[in-house]
Design an enzyme around this catalytic site. Structure first.
Site, PDB file in Angstrom:
ATOM      1  N   GLN A  71       9.830   2.383  -7.987  1.00 14.62           N
ATOM      2  CA  GLN A  71      10.434   3.607  -7.204  1.00 14.62           C
ATOM      3  C   GLN A  71      12.074   3.728  -7.029  1.00 14.62           C
ATOM      4  OE1 GLN A  71       7.784   3.573  -3.111  1.00 14.62           O
ATOM      5  NE2 GLN A  71       7.588   1.561  -3.920  1.00 14.62           N
ATOM      6  N   ASP A  75      17.862   2.759  -9.234  1.00  5.36           N
ATOM      7  CA  ASP A  75      19.148   2.111  -9.491  1.00  5.36           C
ATOM      8  C   ASP A  75      19.305   1.652 -10.870  1.00  5.36           C
ATOM      9  OD1 ASP A  75      17.423  -0.253  -9.634  1.00  5.36           O
ATOM     10  OD2 ASP A  75      17.930  -0.961  -7.506  1.00  5.36           O
ATOM     11  N   GLY A 119       8.511  -5.989  -2.980  1.00  7.43           N
ATOM     12  CA  GLY A 119       9.498  -5.415  -2.213  1.00  7.43           C
ATOM     13  C   GLY A 119       9.574  -3.932  -2.065  1.00  7.43           C
ATOM     14  N   THR A 120       8.111  -3.608  -1.461  1.00  7.18           N
ATOM     15  CA  THR A 120       7.745  -2.208  -0.936  1.00  7.18           C
ATOM     16  C   THR A 120       7.310  -2.047   0.284  1.00  7.18           C
ATOM     17  OG1 THR A 120       7.126   0.161  -1.643  1.00  7.18           O
ATOM     18  CG2 THR A 120       6.019  -1.608  -2.541  1.00  7.18           C
ATOM     19  N   ASN A 148       6.558  -9.936  -0.816  1.00  4.93           N
ATOM     20  CA  ASN A 148       7.399  -9.558   0.260  1.00  4.93           C
ATOM     21  C   ASN A 148       7.664 -10.325   1.686  1.00  4.93           C
ATOM     22  OD1 ASN A 148       8.217  -7.569   2.402  1.00  4.93           O
ATOM     23  ND2 ASN A 148       7.346  -6.013   1.175  1.00  4.93           N
ATOM     24  N   PRO A 149       8.997 -10.336   1.992  1.00  7.89           N
ATOM     25  CA  PRO A 149       8.987 -11.281   3.183  1.00  7.89           C
ATOM     26  C   PRO A 149       8.209 -10.953   4.464  1.00  7.89           C
ATOM     27  CG  PRO A 149      11.233 -10.301   2.651  1.00  7.89           C
ATOM     28  CD  PRO A 149      10.048  -9.760   1.641  1.00  7.89           C
ATOM     29  N   HIS A 207      10.593   8.009  -8.887  1.00  5.81           N
ATOM     30  CA  HIS A 207      11.421   8.570  -7.933  1.00  5.81           C
ATOM     31  C   HIS A 207      12.685   9.016  -8.536  1.00  5.81           C
ATOM     32  CE1 HIS A 207       9.431   7.052  -4.342  1.00  5.81           C
ATOM     33  NE2 HIS A 207       8.556   7.711  -4.918  1.00  5.81           N
TER      34      HIS A 207
HETATM   35  C1  BJW Z   1      12.067  -7.631   0.302  1.00  8.77           C
HETATM   36  C2  BJW Z   1      13.187  -8.377   0.037  1.00  8.77           C
HETATM   37  C3  BJW Z   1      13.328  -9.308  -0.757  1.00  8.77           C
HETATM   38  C4  BJW Z   1      13.454  -6.709   1.895  1.00  8.77           C
HETATM   39  N1  BJW Z   1      12.526  -9.254  -1.705  1.00  8.77           N
HETATM   40  N2  BJW Z   1      11.023  -7.834  -0.582  1.00  8.77           N
HETATM   41  C5  BJW Z   1       0.270  11.404   2.456  1.00  8.77           C
HETATM   42  C6  BJW Z   1       0.426  11.197   3.692  1.00  8.77           C
HETATM   43  C7  BJW Z   1       1.404  11.223   4.554  1.00  8.77           C
HETATM   44  C8  BJW Z   1       2.563  11.571   3.833  1.00  8.77           C
HETATM   45  C9  BJW Z   1       2.787  12.154   2.631  1.00  8.77           C
HETATM   46  C10 BJW Z   1       1.523  12.015   2.047  1.00  8.77           C
HETATM   47  N3  BJW Z   1       1.802  12.449   0.676  1.00  8.77           N
HETATM   48  C11 BJW Z   1       2.810  12.840   0.615  1.00  8.77           C
HETATM   49  C12 BJW Z   1       3.735  12.655   1.693  1.00  8.77           C
HETATM   50  C13 BJW Z   1       5.105  12.983   2.477  1.00  8.77           C
HETATM   51  C14 BJW Z   1       5.977  11.854   1.772  1.00  8.77           C
HETATM   52  C15 BJW Z   1       5.756  10.555   2.380  1.00  8.77           C
HETATM   53  O1  BJW Z   1       5.081   9.666   1.590  1.00  8.77           O
HETATM   54  N4  BJW Z   1       6.224  10.305   3.634  1.00  8.77           N
HETATM   55  C16 BJW Z   1       5.875   9.054   4.342  1.00  8.77           C
HETATM   56  C17 BJW Z   1       7.226   8.448   4.885  1.00  8.77           C
HETATM   57  C18 BJW Z   1       4.994   9.555   5.509  1.00  8.77           C
HETATM   58  N5  BJW Z   1       5.797  11.794   0.350  1.00  8.77           N
HETATM   59  C19 BJW Z   1       6.550  12.517  -0.200  1.00  8.77           C
HETATM   60  O2  BJW Z   1       7.179  13.797   0.005  1.00  8.77           O
HETATM   61  C20 BJW Z   1       6.652  12.444  -2.028  1.00  8.77           C
HETATM   62  N6  BJW Z   1       6.136  13.710  -2.487  1.00  8.77           N
HETATM   63  C21 BJW Z   1       5.071  14.096  -2.858  1.00  8.77           C
HETATM   64  O3  BJW Z   1       3.948  13.245  -2.460  1.00  8.77           O
HETATM   65  O4  BJW Z   1       4.863  15.359  -3.287  1.00  8.77           O
HETATM   66  C22 BJW Z   1       3.478  15.959  -2.939  1.00  8.77           C
HETATM   67  C23 BJW Z   1       3.583  16.498  -1.475  1.00  8.77           C
HETATM   68  C24 BJW Z   1       4.785  17.140  -1.270  1.00  8.77           C
HETATM   69  C25 BJW Z   1       4.632  17.751  -0.057  1.00  8.77           C
HETATM   70  C26 BJW Z   1       3.555  17.638   0.901  1.00  8.77           C
HETATM   71  C27 BJW Z   1       2.412  16.502   0.575  1.00  8.77           C
HETATM   72  C28 BJW Z   1       2.375  16.265  -1.120  1.00  8.77           C
HETATM   73  C29 BJW Z   1       8.131  12.279  -2.382  1.00  8.77           C
HETATM   74  C30 BJW Z   1       8.492  10.825  -1.889  1.00  8.77           C
HETATM   75  C31 BJW Z   1       9.832  10.605  -2.041  1.00  8.77           C
HETATM   76  C32 BJW Z   1      10.747   9.385  -1.817  1.00  8.77           C
HETATM   77  N7  BJW Z   1      11.813   9.557  -1.853  1.00  8.77           N
HETATM   78  C33 BJW Z   1      12.888   8.219  -1.580  1.00  8.77           C
HETATM   79  C34 BJW Z   1      14.411   8.724  -1.700  1.00  8.77           C
HETATM   80  C35 BJW Z   1      14.759   8.623  -3.270  1.00  8.77           C
HETATM   81  C36 BJW Z   1      16.300   8.955  -3.380  1.00  8.77           C
HETATM   82  C37 BJW Z   1      17.111   8.003  -2.737  1.00  8.77           C
HETATM   83  O5  BJW Z   1      17.286   6.797  -2.814  1.00  8.77           O
HETATM   84  O6  BJW Z   1      17.742   8.561  -1.659  1.00  8.77           O
HETATM   85  O7  BJW Z   1      12.568   7.214  -2.312  1.00  8.77           O
HETATM   86  S1  BJW Z   1      12.394   7.930   0.269  1.00  8.77           S
HETATM   87  C38 BJW Z   1      12.766   6.138  -0.371  1.00  8.77           C
HETATM   88  O8  BJW Z   1      11.415   5.582   0.288  1.00  8.77           O
HETATM   89  C39 BJW Z   1      13.069   5.961  -1.718  1.00  8.77           C
HETATM   90  C40 BJW Z   1      12.057   4.839  -1.858  1.00  8.77           C
HETATM   91  O9  BJW Z   1      11.739   4.632  -3.460  1.00  8.77           O
HETATM   92  C41 BJW Z   1      10.869   4.855  -1.063  1.00  8.77           C
HETATM   93  C42 BJW Z   1       9.991   3.853  -0.867  1.00  8.77           C
HETATM   94  O10 BJW Z   1      10.861   2.924  -0.054  1.00  8.77           O
HETATM   95  P1  BJW Z   1      10.672   1.215  -0.535  1.00  8.77           P
HETATM   96  O11 BJW Z   1      11.327   1.054  -1.818  1.00  8.77           O
HETATM   97  O12 BJW Z   1       9.270   0.854  -0.208  1.00  8.77           O
HETATM   98  O13 BJW Z   1      11.862   0.662   0.494  1.00  8.77           O
HETATM   99  P2  BJW Z   1      11.790   0.210   2.089  1.00  8.77           P
HETATM  100  O14 BJW Z   1      13.047  -0.100   2.652  1.00  8.77           O
HETATM  101  O15 BJW Z   1      10.637   1.021   2.788  1.00  8.77           O
HETATM  102  O16 BJW Z   1      10.958  -1.220   2.112  1.00  8.77           O
HETATM  103  C43 BJW Z   1      11.734  -2.235   1.290  1.00  8.77           C
HETATM  104  C44 BJW Z   1      10.506  -3.637   1.626  1.00  8.77           C
HETATM  105  O17 BJW Z   1      11.526  -4.605   0.812  1.00  8.77           O
HETATM  106  C45 BJW Z   1      10.410  -3.992   2.761  1.00  8.77           C
HETATM  107  O18 BJW Z   1       8.719  -4.268   2.945  1.00  8.77           O
HETATM  108  C46 BJW Z   1      11.008  -5.397   2.969  1.00  8.77           C
HETATM  109  O19 BJW Z   1      10.230  -6.368   3.878  1.00  8.77           O
HETATM  110  C47 BJW Z   1      11.077  -5.791   1.710  1.00  8.77           C
HETATM  111  N8  BJW Z   1      11.971  -6.609   1.217  1.00  8.77           N
HETATM  112  N9  BJW Z   1      13.959  -7.892   1.085  1.00  8.77           N
HETATM  113  C48 BJW Z   1      11.172  -8.625  -1.673  1.00  8.77           C
HETATM  114  N10 BJW Z   1      14.504  -9.921  -0.910  1.00  8.77           N
END
Ligand code: BJW
Length: 243
Positions: free
Chosen positions: A100, A103, A186-187, A212-213, A118
């Site tokens: 996802q 970078d 890490g998600t 994941n921590p 993404h």
């Molecule tokens: C460690 C650590 C270490 C810390 N070692 N681990 C169904 C149900 C509900 C909602 C939706 C659904 N389907 C779609 C949606 C809407 C929406 C969504 O999911 N919303 C939710 C928030 C509720 N999804 C979308 O809109 C997606 N599109 C889509 O589905 O299209 C069809 C559609 C459209 C419209 C309506 C319905 C359907 C698109 C999603 C795009 C996400 N974009 C982003 C930004 C990208 C650009 C940018 O960087 O600015 O992507 S948001 C952000 O979140 C980014 C990430 O890739 C993504 C995921 O985050 P990630 O990677 O999990 O990070 P964190 O911070 O959440 O977690 C980090 C983890 O690491 C933690 O657990 C820590 O503990 C851990 N950690 N240190 C290992 N050292």
């Protein structure tokens, strides 16, 4: 200690699929999104920065925020977690890394078979035409304009409410459904559709390993949870499995 059963399955695996999120890059100094104190969304509002509407409202703000993050990335390098995933790829007949992250650090660490769900911060596309653009005139306008149609340029990343690239999503889902071992690294598992991939793997009988921590919605379903940083656990997995 890495569980014996995990090592045994990994050594025997024909196909391994890995889903990574921002946490895998945390040890490179790149902020995650949802970590309470350090995550990007604790400082910035996603509705003002990571949606098509935000860009329509204030394209300059959004462009500059991504330019700031692009600049920050130039100083960052892959960490032991990225390198360990590149190493695992060398030992597995079919290895697919679905990320996802935008970078590009997996590729810089040597991972070859990478699916970007993404997008990538290093690319720019036209907001109107969706075409990837590699060169444009620097007129001082922010954001710059598309050389083909004059529309505004934007980062080639997937914002909330936008569809993921269909080929990447289909390939990621197929990889989740056909693997023997699936790692979720890490998600937070909060963002769909990526968050469904480990569950697709579980449905098909794969071993699912979470690194994941913190606890996530996947934790209680995962076959194994390696609780801690990926930069520590993943090198440990490599060392235990292949010396
Ligand atoms: C460690 C650590 C270490 C810390 N070692 N681990 C169904 C149900 C509900 C909602 C939706 C659904 N389907 C779609 C949606 C809407 C929406 C969504 O999911 N919303 C939710 C928030 C509720 N999804 C979308 O809109 C997606 N599109 C889509 O589905 O299209 C069809 C559609 C459209 C419209 C309506 C319905 C359907 C698109 C999603 C795009 C996400 N974009 C982003 C930004 C990208 C650009 C940018 O960087 O600015 O992507 S948001 C952000 O979140 C980014 C990430 O890739 C993504 C995921 O985050 P990630 O990677 O999990 O990070 P964190 O911070 O959440 O977690 C980090 C983890 O690491 C933690 O657990 C820590 O503990 C851990 N950690 N240190 C290992 N050292």
């Amino acid at each position: 200690m890495v569980p014996d059963k995990l090592i045994h399955s990994l050594r025997a695996a024909r196909q391994v699929t890995v889903l990574t999120g921002a946490g895998v890059s945390a040890e490179s100094g790149i902020p995650t999104f949802r970590d309470a104190l350090t995550g990007l969304w604790s400082q910035y509002n996603p509705q003002e920065l990571a949606t098509p509407d935000a860009f329509r409202r204030n394209p300059r703000l959004v462009w500059e925020w991504y330019a700031f993050r692009r600049q920050m990335l130039t100083e960052k390098t892959p960490n032991p977690g990225h390198f360990a995933l590149a190493e695992i790829e060398k030992h597995i007949p079919e290895f697919i890394l679905v990320t996802q992250n935008i970078d590009g650090l997996h590729q810089r660490a040597g991972s070859r078979n990478v699916i970007e769900l993404h997008g990538n911060l290093g690319r720019v596309k036209c907001f109107d035409e969706n075409t990837v653009i590699s060169q444009w005139a620097e007129t001082g306008e922010v954001p710059p304009r598309c050389p083909r149609c004059g529309g505004l340029l934007r980062p080639d990343v997937v914002w909330f409410g936008e569809y993921l690239p269909a080929d990447a999503l289909e390939a990621g889902q197929a990889a989740a459904r056909s693997c023997n071992v699936f790692f979720s690294v890490g998600t937070s598992g909060m963002v769909q559709p990526a968050a469904s991939l480990p569950f697709m793997a579980l449905e098909q009988g794969a071993m699912v390993v979470e690194v994941n921590p913190d606890e996530t919605p996947l934790s209680r379903w995962a076959t194994h949870t390696l609780r801690g940083p990926s930069g520590v656990w993943l090198p440990d997995v490599v060392k235990t499995a292949w010396g």
